[in-house]
Design an enzyme around this catalytic site. Structure first.
Site, PDB file in Angstrom:
ATOM      1  N   ASN A  12      34.929 -32.890   9.306  1.00 18.24           N
ATOM      2  CA  ASN A  12      35.669 -34.134   9.084  1.00 18.24           C
ATOM      3  C   ASN A  12      37.127 -33.794   8.734  1.00 18.24           C
ATOM      4  O   ASN A  12      37.378 -33.071   7.768  1.00 18.24           O
ATOM      5  CB  ASN A  12      34.984 -34.904   7.939  1.00 18.24           C
ATOM      6  CG  ASN A  12      35.671 -36.220   7.633  1.00 18.24           C
ATOM      7  OD1 ASN A  12      36.886 -36.291   7.589  1.00 18.24           O
ATOM      8  ND2 ASN A  12      34.890 -37.255   7.400  1.00 18.24           N
ATOM      9  N   HIS A  15      41.161 -35.635   5.753  1.00 17.49           N
ATOM     10  CA  HIS A  15      42.104 -35.319   4.677  1.00 17.49           C
ATOM     11  C   HIS A  15      43.288 -34.460   5.129  1.00 17.49           C
ATOM     12  O   HIS A  15      44.231 -34.257   4.360  1.00 17.49           O
ATOM     13  CB  HIS A  15      41.361 -34.774   3.462  1.00 17.49           C
ATOM     14  CG  HIS A  15      40.434 -35.829   2.933  1.00 17.49           C
ATOM     15  ND1 HIS A  15      40.901 -37.074   2.541  1.00 17.49           N
ATOM     16  CD2 HIS A  15      39.083 -35.883   2.821  1.00 17.49           C
ATOM     17  CE1 HIS A  15      39.872 -37.832   2.184  1.00 17.49           C
ATOM     18  NE2 HIS A  15      38.767 -37.134   2.346  1.00 17.49           N
ATOM     19  N   HIS A  48      37.197 -40.807  10.176  1.00 15.87           N
ATOM     20  CA  HIS A  48      36.893 -42.149   9.660  1.00 15.87           C
ATOM     21  C   HIS A  48      38.159 -42.999   9.725  1.00 15.87           C
ATOM     22  O   HIS A  48      39.123 -42.724   9.017  1.00 15.87           O
ATOM     23  CB  HIS A  48      36.397 -41.999   8.210  1.00 15.87           C
ATOM     24  CG  HIS A  48      35.980 -43.280   7.551  1.00 15.87           C
ATOM     25  ND1 HIS A  48      35.484 -43.313   6.275  1.00 15.87           N
ATOM     26  CD2 HIS A  48      35.968 -44.561   7.981  1.00 15.87           C
ATOM     27  CE1 HIS A  48      35.193 -44.561   5.939  1.00 15.87           C
ATOM     28  NE2 HIS A  48      35.493 -45.339   6.955  1.00 15.87           N
ATOM     29  N   ARG A  50      39.606 -45.955   8.466  1.00 16.69           N
ATOM     30  CA  ARG A  50      39.331 -46.953   7.439  1.00 16.69           C
ATOM     31  C   ARG A  50      40.128 -48.211   7.705  1.00 16.69           C
ATOM     32  O   ARG A  50      41.199 -48.167   8.327  1.00 16.69           O
ATOM     33  CB  ARG A  50      39.675 -46.410   6.049  1.00 16.69           C
ATOM     34  CG  ARG A  50      38.764 -45.278   5.606  1.00 16.69           C
ATOM     35  CD  ARG A  50      39.036 -44.915   4.167  1.00 16.69           C
ATOM     36  NE  ARG A  50      38.467 -45.880   3.268  1.00 16.69           N
ATOM     37  CZ  ARG A  50      37.348 -45.705   2.556  1.00 16.69           C
ATOM     38  NH1 ARG A  50      36.690 -44.577   2.625  1.00 16.69           N
ATOM     39  NH2 ARG A  50      36.901 -46.657   1.773  1.00 16.69           N
ATOM     40  N   ARG A  54      44.187 -45.508   5.399  1.00 10.82           N
ATOM     41  CA  ARG A  54      44.804 -44.648   4.370  1.00 10.82           C
ATOM     42  C   ARG A  54      44.911 -43.194   4.820  1.00 10.82           C
ATOM     43  O   ARG A  54      45.699 -42.442   4.289  1.00 10.82           O
ATOM     44  CB  ARG A  54      44.025 -44.741   3.057  1.00 10.82           C
ATOM     45  CG  ARG A  54      42.673 -44.098   3.106  1.00 10.82           C
ATOM     46  CD  ARG A  54      42.022 -44.126   1.743  1.00 10.82           C
ATOM     47  NE  ARG A  54      41.597 -45.473   1.363  1.00 10.82           N
ATOM     48  CZ  ARG A  54      40.612 -45.697   0.509  1.00 10.82           C
ATOM     49  NH1 ARG A  54      39.985 -44.694  -0.060  1.00 10.82           N
ATOM     50  NH2 ARG A  54      40.242 -46.927   0.216  1.00 10.82           N
ATOM     51  N   GLU A  75      33.663 -42.524  12.525  1.00 10.77           N
ATOM     52  CA  GLU A  75      33.111 -43.257  11.374  1.00 10.77           C
ATOM     53  C   GLU A  75      33.861 -44.554  11.188  1.00 10.77           C
ATOM     54  O   GLU A  75      35.106 -44.559  11.221  1.00 10.77           O
ATOM     55  CB  GLU A  75      33.314 -42.442  10.099  1.00 10.77           C
ATOM     56  CG  GLU A  75      32.235 -41.470   9.826  1.00 10.77           C
ATOM     57  CD  GLU A  75      32.465 -40.812   8.470  1.00 10.77           C
ATOM     58  OE1 GLU A  75      33.027 -41.458   7.571  1.00 10.77           O
ATOM     59  OE2 GLU A  75      32.103 -39.659   8.347  1.00 10.77           O
ATOM     60  N   THR A 106      33.518 -42.921   0.410  1.00 13.05           N
ATOM     61  CA  THR A 106      32.343 -43.744   0.692  1.00 13.05           C
ATOM     62  C   THR A 106      31.294 -43.507  -0.392  1.00 13.05           C
ATOM     63  O   THR A 106      30.668 -42.455  -0.435  1.00 13.05           O
ATOM     64  CB  THR A 106      31.784 -43.384   2.091  1.00 13.05           C
ATOM     65  OG1 THR A 106      32.881 -43.324   2.997  1.00 13.05           O
ATOM     66  CG2 THR A 106      30.788 -44.418   2.559  1.00 13.05           C
ATOM     67  N   GLU A 156      22.335 -40.747   8.890  1.00  8.11           N
ATOM     68  CA  GLU A 156      22.983 -39.678   8.127  1.00  8.11           C
ATOM     69  C   GLU A 156      22.668 -39.946   6.660  1.00  8.11           C
ATOM     70  O   GLU A 156      23.011 -41.012   6.125  1.00  8.11           O
ATOM     71  CB  GLU A 156      24.491 -39.668   8.377  1.00  8.11           C
ATOM     72  CG  GLU A 156      25.150 -38.556   7.565  1.00  8.11           C
ATOM     73  CD  GLU A 156      26.549 -38.183   8.047  1.00  8.11           C
ATOM     74  OE1 GLU A 156      26.826 -38.300   9.253  1.00  8.11           O
ATOM     75  OE2 GLU A 156      27.344 -37.762   7.192  1.00  8.11           O
ATOM     76  N   HIS A 199      28.320 -35.534   2.814  1.00  7.67           N
ATOM     77  CA  HIS A 199      29.142 -36.088   1.746  1.00  7.67           C
ATOM     78  C   HIS A 199      29.128 -35.163   0.533  1.00  7.67           C
ATOM     79  O   HIS A 199      28.087 -34.903  -0.049  1.00  7.67           O
ATOM     80  CB  HIS A 199      28.740 -37.501   1.300  1.00  7.67           C
ATOM     81  CG  HIS A 199      29.941 -38.266   0.781  1.00  7.67           C
ATOM     82  ND1 HIS A 199      30.453 -38.064  -0.459  1.00  7.67           N
ATOM     83  CD2 HIS A 199      30.752 -39.168   1.387  1.00  7.67           C
ATOM     84  CE1 HIS A 199      31.533 -38.838  -0.609  1.00  7.67           C
ATOM     85  NE2 HIS A 199      31.735 -39.507   0.499  1.00  7.67           N
TER      86      HIS A 199
HETATM   87  N1  PXP Z   1      29.553 -38.209   6.254  1.00  5.52           N
HETATM   88  C1  PXP Z   1      30.029 -39.458   6.060  1.00  5.52           C
HETATM   89  C2  PXP Z   1      29.283 -40.584   6.679  1.00  5.52           C
HETATM   90  C3  PXP Z   1      31.217 -39.688   5.334  1.00  5.52           C
HETATM   91  O1  PXP Z   1      31.661 -40.943   5.137  1.00  5.52           O
HETATM   92  C4  PXP Z   1      31.924 -38.581   4.835  1.00  5.52           C
HETATM   93  C5  PXP Z   1      33.215 -38.799   4.116  1.00  5.52           C
HETATM   94  O2  PXP Z   1      34.144 -39.381   4.949  1.00  5.52           O
HETATM   95  C6  PXP Z   1      31.401 -37.312   5.074  1.00  5.52           C
HETATM   96  C7  PXP Z   1      30.208 -37.142   5.754  1.00  5.52           C
HETATM   97  C8  PXP Z   1      32.106 -36.075   4.606  1.00  5.52           C
HETATM   98  O3  PXP Z   1      32.170 -36.060   3.222  1.00  5.52           O
HETATM   99  P1  PXP Z   1      33.106 -34.982   2.522  1.00  5.52           P
HETATM  100  O4  PXP Z   1      34.502 -35.246   2.958  1.00  5.52           O
HETATM  101  O5  PXP Z   1      32.884 -35.249   1.069  1.00  5.52           O
HETATM  102  O6  PXP Z   1      32.612 -33.635   2.953  1.00  5.52           O
END
Ligand code: PXP
Length: 249
Positions: A12, A15, A48, A50, A54, A75, A106, A156, A199
């Site tokens: 992901n 960030h 994602h 949003r 952001r 996402e 999330t 998930e 997550h």
């Molecule tokens: N899976 C989903 C569905 C998420 O919303 C997120 C966060 O955007 C992640 C995985 C990844 O989480 P993290 O950034 O904490 O590793």
């Protein structure tokens, strides 16, 4: 199928965009990070979009759709705006997540059981367009059963509480959460769902999750981007992959 042993890693890159947006600059570029992640062994890229934009922007999604070699897991919240964007781009996968403006990330899973009818209608056009629809949910049986009932291809499972208990040293609660995730993965798999998890995962928390045999994909972001500051993105991804593979060995 209970995996051929292979556990996919979705990276992901949200960030990377968070850092870019902190200064309103053009860098760091999420697509560049995604290409590097692909080279380092990511099986897919997660982003994602949003509602408040952001981090990831609409242009980022367009560039990822155009520029990636590996599948994009898009996402999004279950809104009409996001559904239209997904239908325009038709990413490989669409992961539906609950979204609140005031949250930092999330926080919980979707309430599929409480919202069956609306979600069933919402995901039908996405599945018909060829996207693999994934629902981000907790490990509760009623949520998993509802996801299967409304025709999702994937669930998930939210590992955030497990990771939070670990970080807080609440080992009993962490272990109970892990047990519930194991049971949830088994139930989901038995109902014919493909099972992912994610997550909050870190080097310290990934191993017991990666060892759950029904899981075929982990999505990891924040920790990998954070580690990239110290080690570089490619080494961080390689180390995470190595831990995942060792858990499956
Ligand atoms: N899976 C989903 C569905 C998420 O919303 C997120 C966060 O955007 C992640 C995985 C990844 O989480 P993290 O950034 O904490 O590793």
């Amino acid at each position: 199928m209970i995996s051929d042993g292979k556990l996919r890693l979705g990276v992901n890159i949200d960030h990377v965009a968070t850092v870019r947006n902190a200064r309103g600059s053009a860098y760091p570029d999420p697509l560049r990070a995604a290409k590097l992640a692909e080279e380092a062994g990511a099986d897919g890229i997660t982003a994602h979009l949003r509602e408040d934009r952001r981090h990831i922007s609409d242009v980022d999604i367009e560039r990822l759709v155009e520029g990636l070699e590996r599948p994009l897991n898009f996402e999004m919240a279950a809104t009409g705006e996001m559904q239209a964007i997904a239908l325009r781009h038709k990413p490989h996968a669409v992961c539906i997540v609950p979204e609140k403006r005031e949250e930092r990330t999330t926080e919980g899973g979707l309430d599929v059981a409480g919202d069956d009818n609306r979600l069933a209608e919402f995901i039908a056009p996405l599945s018909a367009a060829g996207c693999r629809v994934s629902l981000f949910i907790g490990h509760q049986a009623r949520q998993i059963e509802a996801a299967a009932r409304i025709g999702a291809a994937v669930v998930e499972l939210h590992t955030g509480a497990y990771c939070d208990y670990h970080a807080d040293g609440e080992t009993e609660k962490r272990d109970a959460e892990l047990e519930a995730l194991r049971a949830g993965a088994k139930l989901a798999h038995g109902l014919g769902l493909e099972v992912h998890a994610g997550h909050g995962l870190t080097y310290d928390t990934v191993t017991p999750i990666a060892a759950i045999p029904e899981l075929v994909e982990l999505n990891i972001g924040h920790f990998l981007i954070a580690e990239a500051i110290f080690d570089g993105l490619a080494p961080a991804i390689k180390r995470m992959r190595a831990l995942m593979e060792a858990a499956r060995a």
